[in-house]
Design an enzyme around this catalytic site. Structure first.
Site, short mmCIF file in Angstrom:
data_model
loop_
_atom_site.label_atom_id
_atom_site.label_comp_id
_atom_site.label_asym_id
_atom_site.label_seq_id
_atom_site.Cartn_x
_atom_site.Cartn_y
_atom_site.Cartn_z
N GLU A 252 -3.31 0.44 -12.48
CA GLU A 252 -2.14 1.18 -13.01
C GLU A 252 -2.49 2.01 -14.24
OE1 GLU A 252 0.52 1.53 -11.49
OE2 GLU A 252 0.29 -0.06 -10.02
C1 LIG Z 1 -7.54 -5.27 -7.70
C2 LIG Z 1 -7.15 -3.84 -7.78
C3 LIG Z 1 -5.94 -3.44 -7.23
C4 LIG Z 1 -5.60 -2.09 -7.20
N1 LIG Z 1 -4.48 -1.70 -6.53
C5 LIG Z 1 -4.26 -0.37 -6.32
C6 LIG Z 1 -3.21 0.09 -5.46
O1 LIG Z 1 -2.44 -0.71 -4.90
N2 LIG Z 1 -3.09 1.42 -5.24
C7 LIG Z 1 -3.90 2.33 -5.82
O2 LIG Z 1 -3.75 3.51 -5.57
N3 LIG Z 1 -4.91 1.94 -6.65
C8 LIG Z 1 -5.10 0.62 -6.91
N4 LIG Z 1 -6.13 0.21 -7.72
C9 LIG Z 1 -7.02 1.21 -8.29
C10 LIG Z 1 -6.94 1.33 -9.80
O3 LIG Z 1 -5.76 1.95 -10.17
C11 LIG Z 1 -8.22 2.05 -10.24
O4 LIG Z 1 -9.29 1.14 -10.09
C12 LIG Z 1 -8.12 2.55 -11.67
O5 LIG Z 1 -7.19 3.58 -11.76
C13 LIG Z 1 -9.47 3.02 -12.19
O6 LIG Z 1 -10.10 3.88 -11.30
P1 LIG Z 1 -11.63 3.64 -10.92
O7 LIG Z 1 -11.76 2.25 -10.45
O8 LIG Z 1 -12.05 4.72 -10.01
O9 LIG Z 1 -12.40 3.74 -12.29
P2 LIG Z 1 -12.81 5.09 -13.05
O10 LIG Z 1 -11.68 6.05 -13.04
O11 LIG Z 1 -14.13 5.55 -12.54
O12 LIG Z 1 -12.98 4.56 -14.54
C14 LIG Z 1 -14.15 3.84 -14.99
C15 LIG Z 1 -14.10 3.76 -16.52
O13 LIG Z 1 -14.17 5.08 -17.07
C16 LIG Z 1 -13.06 5.34 -17.91
N5 LIG Z 1 -12.63 6.73 -17.73
C17 LIG Z 1 -12.42 7.39 -16.60
N6 LIG Z 1 -12.01 8.64 -16.84
C18 LIG Z 1 -11.95 8.78 -18.18
C19 LIG Z 1 -11.58 9.85 -19.05
N7 LIG Z 1 -11.17 11.02 -18.59
N8 LIG Z 1 -11.65 9.61 -20.38
C20 LIG Z 1 -12.02 8.43 -20.88
N9 LIG Z 1 -12.38 7.38 -20.09
C21 LIG Z 1 -12.34 7.56 -18.76
C22 LIG Z 1 -11.98 4.37 -17.47
O14 LIG Z 1 -11.07 4.09 -18.52
C23 LIG Z 1 -12.81 3.17 -17.06
O15 LIG Z 1 -13.07 2.36 -18.17
C24 LIG Z 1 -6.46 -1.15 -7.80
C25 LIG Z 1 -7.64 -1.57 -8.41
C26 LIG Z 1 -8.00 -2.89 -8.39
C27 LIG Z 1 -9.31 -3.31 -9.01
#
Ligand SMILES: Cc1cc2nc3c(=O)[nH]c(=O)nc-3n(C[C@H](O)[C@H](O)[C@H](O)COP(=O)(O)OP(=O)(O)OC[C@H]3O[C@@H](n4cnc5c(N)ncnc54)[C@H](O)[C@@H]3O)c2cc1C
Length: 607
Positions: free
Chosen positions: A458
């Protein structure tokens, strides 16, 4: 430790939730109807959720090649939840709802989150259906939302993709019109979707007759190109199984296939899936492409989705809070029973004395009081935000607008603060257990693993922080921040009248002034890179200031109550927060105000 007295105190003695009965929408409600809902949820959580929390952790969902299998306990729990009417609690009477204030709904759902967060209590289903009630057509409401409210169908939110998590503008799932008559489908303009969605919670299971996915995808322009940025994103209803306008299953499967289950650190009772849309595994009408029905206007999908995400963020904050509370309860119980060590007397320890229970050691009390102040403070914050949701929907226009703006500013805190500090509470709960806390024979390690998710989904901590400092405190000329400052000042003025609270009122006033100064200093160059380099320390300081305010306000209500152990505990938790936590804000704001670039400027090679 029972949660109920704390919930009752916050709802009635602090938030005066019964005053909502003066609003037309809630006129049929009373303390009795609110209590009846809380009683029912408390009972179902105790009987159908709590006993199976460890079971759903150890018996992870698995795929047998055709179906995803979940323990019978999960089916029973979800059936009991749907049977209680909680999925549609806030909805109108005409469609089978209870017209319950969201404040009471949120409080009632807290019991399930504490008993077993990962069995789930339908947050995604309710959020999905609520979105359709606002942005869907009449037919979409009838066919999809109402069947979700009844528990016949369940819902998901499909935003993330393997390459697009924090940055949703990089979504690459495509949606193209399905045939010449695509605009004439009674369920909404019909498209065919192709793409992969990652991390989708509750994306595949057999708990309900159908799963209604709400999917973000892009409609290519006339040249077949995807519009860059979030402007090009639209929202679609993609049912797992095809339905007709009467809401009946047609017998045909939609082209949505499970590519795999993710094996998580915690929260294992809920499936988490990689879904392939439109790869041709289940062609519809002989053609590949998942059939999806447009919701709202093309290109406005993210705007619609935010409706679901904001609710989900309060829900995430509440889940984090209740996991913290579960750990607090377990560690309090343990500390009251575990004998270890002897008290330090003027002549040192006396080995001839029997050991004392660890709750008698000051440091163990510190760890328990920290948990209490984090978790009960967070619960108060979540219920306050829930009350603002009710104000936004039912108060007269000017007050409703104030509530909207306050929610804009407080939502990143409501989501992030409990995710960080109630996780810290879980860590302290493990610490109170010593070595036993690090084993799977005690529940606290599971609470920590379950809670670790909340800083990630989220919108990660970093993304919430940038939302707060980069957008929310600036929006509409900073009006939301001014409104919040006004509410905090109202509390400090009242607290100044109570001699034992005057020092706290001054400390809170100073912290608020420092937040204001740091906000201006962060933006003084007008450069987002300067301002946002320390957005997370800003979020932490802002959150601690908000929590200090919430605690002081709660303490005013506690102070007015007759003497009791609960009153003593609440006042001590407030004092703990002011003495041990609020002073941390100075260090966090220092790097914000000086626009410290230590992290931002470090070349990659130097790591
Ligand atoms: C168990 C679980 C349930 C989930 N359920 C859902 C769901 O039901 N539906 C859905 O759509 N998604 C869901 N998600 C996805 C979740 O919302 C994403 O994992 C989250 O938004 C982060 O995206 P990412 O994993 O690609 O990490 P990334 O976006 O790659 O982020 C990795 C790190 O980099 C940092 N970062 C990234 N961009 C920036 C920036 N511009 N500036 C500074 N820091 C940055 C982040 O803060 C983080 O620390 C779920 C995830 C998990 C693990």
């Amino acid at each position: 430790m029972s949660l109920r007295p704390t919930v009752d105190f916050l709802l009635h003695d602090w938030l005066h939730v019964e005053t909502l009965q003066q609003r037309e929408r809630f006129a049929d409600h009373s303390r009795e109807t609110f209590d009846a809902v809380l009683d029912t949820c408390e009972r179902i959580a105790r009987e159908k959720y709590a006993p199976f929390n460890r079971l759903v952790d150890t018996q992870e969902p698995h795929f047998d090649g055709e179906r995803v299998i979940l323990p019978q306990a999960t089916h029973d729990a979800q059936k009991a939840y749907a049977g209680s009417g909680m999925l549609s609690a806030a909805q109108d009477y005409e469609i089978g709802g209870m017209q319950l204030p969201y404040t009471v709904e949120a409080a009632a759902n807290a019991f399930f989150a504490m008993a077993s967060v990962s069995i789930g209590s339908g947050m995604l289903t309710t959020g999905n259906a609520n979105l359709l009630m606002v942005h869907g057509t009449e037919m979409q409401k009838q066919v999809f939302a109402l069947n979700e409210f009844s528990g016949r169908f369940s819902g998901t939110m499909c935003l993330s993709e393997p390459q697009a998590g924090s940055s949703l503008s990089d979504v690459s799932t495509r949606a193209v019109p399905d045939g010449a008559d695509f605009a004439d489908d009674p369920l909404g303009p019909r498209y065919r979707l192709k793409g992969n969605k990652m991390w989708i919670s509750a994306g595949e299971h057999e708990l309900t007759e159908n799963i209604i996915h709400l999917v973000l995808a892009k409609i290519p322009d006339e040249n077949g190109k995807l519009v860059p940025g979030t402007r090009g994103i639209s929202l679609f209803i993609v049912p797992k199984k095809m339905v007709n306008p009467a809401g009946e299953l047609t017998g045909e499967r939609n082209d949505v296939a499970l590519a795999g289950l993710n094996h998580k650190c915690g929260w294992r009772g809920t499936t988490n899936t990689l879904l392939n849309f439109g790869e041709g595994k289940y062609p519809v009408g002989g053609e590949t492409g998942a059939v999806g029905y447009l919701v709202g206007q093309a290109g406005k999908g993210l705007h619609c989705m935010f409706h679901m995400m904001n609710e989900a963020r309060i829900g995430v904050g509440m889940a984090a809070t209740m996991l913290g509370m579960a750990g607090y309860s377990a560690s309090l119980d343990y500390a009251r029973n575990r004998p270890q060590g002897r008290p330090m007397g003027p002549a040192g320890k006396d080995p001839a004395q029997p050991p004392v229970r660890i709750i008698e050691h000051a440091d163990v009390k510190r760890m328990l009081l920290a948990q209490k102040s984090y978790c009960e403070g967070a619960l108060a914050l979540e219920l306050y935000c829930a009350r603002l949701v009710d104000e936004q929907h039912t108060a007269e226009a000017a007050l409703a607008d104030d509530a909207r703006l306050l929610l804009e500013v407080l939502t990143p805190i409501a989501k992030s603060w409990p995710s960080e500090w109630c996780l810290e509470a879980n860590s302290l709960a493990i610490q109170v257990h010593g070595g036993y806390g690090y084993t799977r024979d005690f529940p606290v390690e599971q609470y920590w693993r379950d809670n670790r998710l909340n800083m990630i989904h989220e919108g990660t901590h970093g993304i919430q922080a940038m939302d707060l400092l980069g957008r929310k405190v600036l929006m509409e000329g900073g009006k939301g921040l001014s409104l919040l400052a006004g509410r905090i000042t109202d509390t400090t003025k009242q607290a100044m009248q109570v001699p034992e609270f005057t020092a706290h009122a001054k400390a809170l006033g100073e912290a608020l002034a420092q937040v204001g100064t740091a906000t201006r200093a962060a933006w003084s160059t007008g450069e987002p890179t300067d301002a946002l380099a320390n957005a997370v320390p800003y979020l932490q300081a802002f959150g601690h200031t908000v929590l200090a305010w919430v605690w002081l306000d709660v303490a005013l209500a506690a102070h007015a109550a007759p003497a009791s152990n609960a009153r003593t505990g609440r006042l001590a938790a407030m004092r703990f927060f002011f003495h041990y936590e609020l002073p941390k804000t100075g260090a966090w704001l220092q790097v914000v105000s000086s626009r410290d670039q230590t992290c931002a400027d470090l070349p990659e090679e130097a790591f």
